[in-house]
Design an enzyme around this catalytic site. Structure first.
Site, PDB file in Angstrom:
ATOM      1  N   GLU A  69      -7.727   9.908  -1.171  1.00 35.32           N
ATOM      2  CA  GLU A  69      -6.844  10.966  -1.824  1.00 35.32           C
ATOM      3  C   GLU A  69      -7.108  12.221  -1.986  1.00 35.32           C
ATOM      4  O   GLU A  69      -7.212  12.696  -2.966  1.00 35.32           O
ATOM      5  CB  GLU A  69      -5.917  10.418  -2.931  1.00 35.32           C
ATOM      6  CG  GLU A  69      -4.984   9.050  -2.425  1.00 35.32           C
ATOM      7  CD  GLU A  69      -4.159   8.616  -3.854  1.00 35.32           C
ATOM      8  OE1 GLU A  69      -3.374   7.702  -3.510  1.00 35.32           O
ATOM      9  OE2 GLU A  69      -4.528   9.171  -4.995  1.00 35.32           O
TER      10      GLU A  69
ATOM     11  N   GLU B  67      -2.879   1.760  -0.047  1.00 37.59           N
ATOM     12  CA  GLU B  67      -2.280   1.357  -1.181  1.00 37.59           C
ATOM     13  C   GLU B  67      -0.739   1.327  -1.239  1.00 37.59           C
ATOM     14  O   GLU B  67      -0.451   2.277  -0.595  1.00 37.59           O
ATOM     15  CB  GLU B  67      -2.838   2.658  -2.232  1.00 37.59           C
ATOM     16  CG  GLU B  67      -4.263   2.353  -2.599  1.00 37.59           C
ATOM     17  CD  GLU B  67      -4.663   3.474  -3.668  1.00 37.59           C
ATOM     18  OE1 GLU B  67      -4.020   3.928  -4.499  1.00 37.59           O
ATOM     19  OE2 GLU B  67      -5.969   4.055  -3.865  1.00 37.59           O
TER      20      GLU B  67
END
Length: 463
Positions: free
Chosen positions: A166, A367
């Site tokens: 991320e 995720e």
């Protein structure tokens, strides 16, 4: 209806070093270690990363639990702040080398494929204080040295590598929205950090391809959090607002990783506004020539955009919100604990976007999950948490993912966040995400109902 997934599908979960290991025997403080030391009240219940879920001491038992719930793959990270003793000279801490080798050996002994990430919001704070962290291209090169050392030390055990988790959150949290240290609001710096992180990833990929890892069949990717931007309406102004949000929030990393370059539409706006990053032709060539082997995509919620209805406030300097406002869709399903919209269909939209706009590159859900506060109230007489809401959440998302796979998207796995309840930045343990619960007072770990469900999903390769 029965949903079967492709042969060899990854059924797993994701976590990270700084959120599980604790600070035992670490050589350096990360930006989050430092922030907790100077401002513990910023963290929920003043719980910091010092112990986390005690993985440093419990890894053998913890990995056995992951095997018990049927996981065939797990992503975690190697901490720069633990492995490297001298950040400039790139010398290693031998105790850290021993620890990570032992962890990897235990994963392999249990038949669990380790997927290793090199950066999970855990920049050494010394490099922020000395150089400005990811604002600095010198820090980019120090990261590449660290990555290279990881390939040398652990490439015989790890086949699947990830440069960053991320990276957009680094720019957003540190430089736009004040939820990561140093909590700045500086759009110009945010744009340079976006560029530098892309450059760091590409340079690490180049180093990987020059290493023995690539020659022995290893591969390297990046994990991006995608929040598909949906316009409020068909009106051109709303469409334009959502397009810019998509470019900035998603394509600023998705395009360099898979296409080797930044969206021209984004560069044009940033240049016109005087906030385009500083780059060189040589650096852009590195980005162009070092795209990823695979993508990991974290998906939690969509982003809904509308044209600005209020004048943009220039007092804080340039911000991406100059071109859109967030739209709260009436009637949206929400996770009240996190304030995030629940919209499983976006996982299908992501699958089709990767198929059609990213060369149908191999990818996996790195995720997906649901954080819930106060899960202890769902603990039954037998002592385990009945988290049917999590099972339902996962079923919905997997159903839409399955549809994308059936329509040709090249998805090879699904990882939930997270295997064992872990420490989560400012939120600490406020919201729990795991298949396995952890009692912070005793560090006792118990499998939740969702963990038993995942065992069956993995065994059946579907549900």
């Amino acid at each position: 209806m029965e949903y079967k997934f492709p042969d060899g599908f990854w059924w797993g979960a994701a976590t990270s070093g700084p959120q599980t290991e604790g600070r035992f025997h670490k050589a350096h403080r990360s930006v989050f270690d430092y922030w907790y030391d100077i401002e513990p009240e910023a963290f929920f219940d003043r719980v910091g990363p010092n112990v986390a879920s005690n993985f440093y001491n419990d890894y053998v038992q913890d990995i056995a639990l992951l095997k018990e719930i049927g996981l065939n793959s797990v992503r975690t990270s190697i901490q720069w702040t633990r492995l490297i003793k001298d950040l400039e000279q790139n010398t290693v801490d031998e105790e850290a080398v021993r620890f990570y080798r032992a962890v990897l050996d235990e994963f392999l002994r249990q038949g669990i494929r380790p997927v290793i990430n090199l950066h999970h919001f855990d920049l050494p704070v010394a490099l922020y204080k000395k150089y400005g962290g990811w604002e600095s291209k010198h820090v980019v090169d120090l990261f590449v040295q660290f990555a290279t050392k990881c390939f040398e030390l652990f490439g015989d055990r790890v086949k699947d590598w990830v440069t960053f988790n991320e990276p957009m959150v680094v720019a957003e949290g540190e430089y736009l929205y004040q939820f990561h240290y140093p909590n700045l609001v500086d759009g110009r710096k945010a744009c340079q950090v976006i560029y530098n992180l892309n450059l760091a990833s590409a340079k690490a990929i180049a180093a990987f391809r020059a290493s023995k890892c690539a020659a022995s069949g290893g591969r390297i990717g990046i994990v991006l959090n995608l929040t598909p931007a949906y316009p409020r309406s068909e009106e051109p102004a709303d469409q334009k607002a959502a397009a810019f949000a998509e470019d900035f929030k998603n394509n600023a990393f998705l395009y360099p990783a898979t296409k080797g370059g930044f969206p021209e539409s984004l560069e044009k706006v940033l240049a016109a506004d005087g906030v385009l990053w500083q780059s060189t032709p040589e650096e852009l060539a590195i980005i162009r020539e070092n795209t990823v082997d695979f993508l990991g995509i974290n998906y939690y919620h969509p982003f809904r955009a509308k044209a600005r209805e209020t004048a943009f406030d220039d007092d804080s300097g340039w911000l991406p919100e100059k071109y859109f406002e967030e739209y709260e869709m009436p009637g949206a399903r929400m996770n009240p604990y996190r304030g995030w919209e629940i919209y499983p269909q976006a996982l299908y939209d992501i699958a089709i976007n990767v198929r059609d706009n990213c060369g149908n590159i191999p990818w996996y859900v790195a995720e997906n999950g649901m954080g819930v506060e106060g899960e202890e109230r769902f603990r039954n007489e037998e002592g385990f948490i009945e988290d049917d809401y999590r099972i339902d959440f996962l079923k919905e998302h997997l159903t839409w993912l399955h549809k994308g796979i059936e329509e040709g998207s090249n998805c090879f796995g699904f990882h939930m966040w997270t295997p064992i309840d872990c420490w989560s930045w400012k939120n600490a343990y406020k919201n729990r995400y795991g298949f396995i619960a952890v009692d912070l007072a005793t560090q006792k770990k118990t499998i939740k109902k969702s963990g038993r469900w995942m065992h069956d999903v993995s065994a059946q390769n579907g549900f």
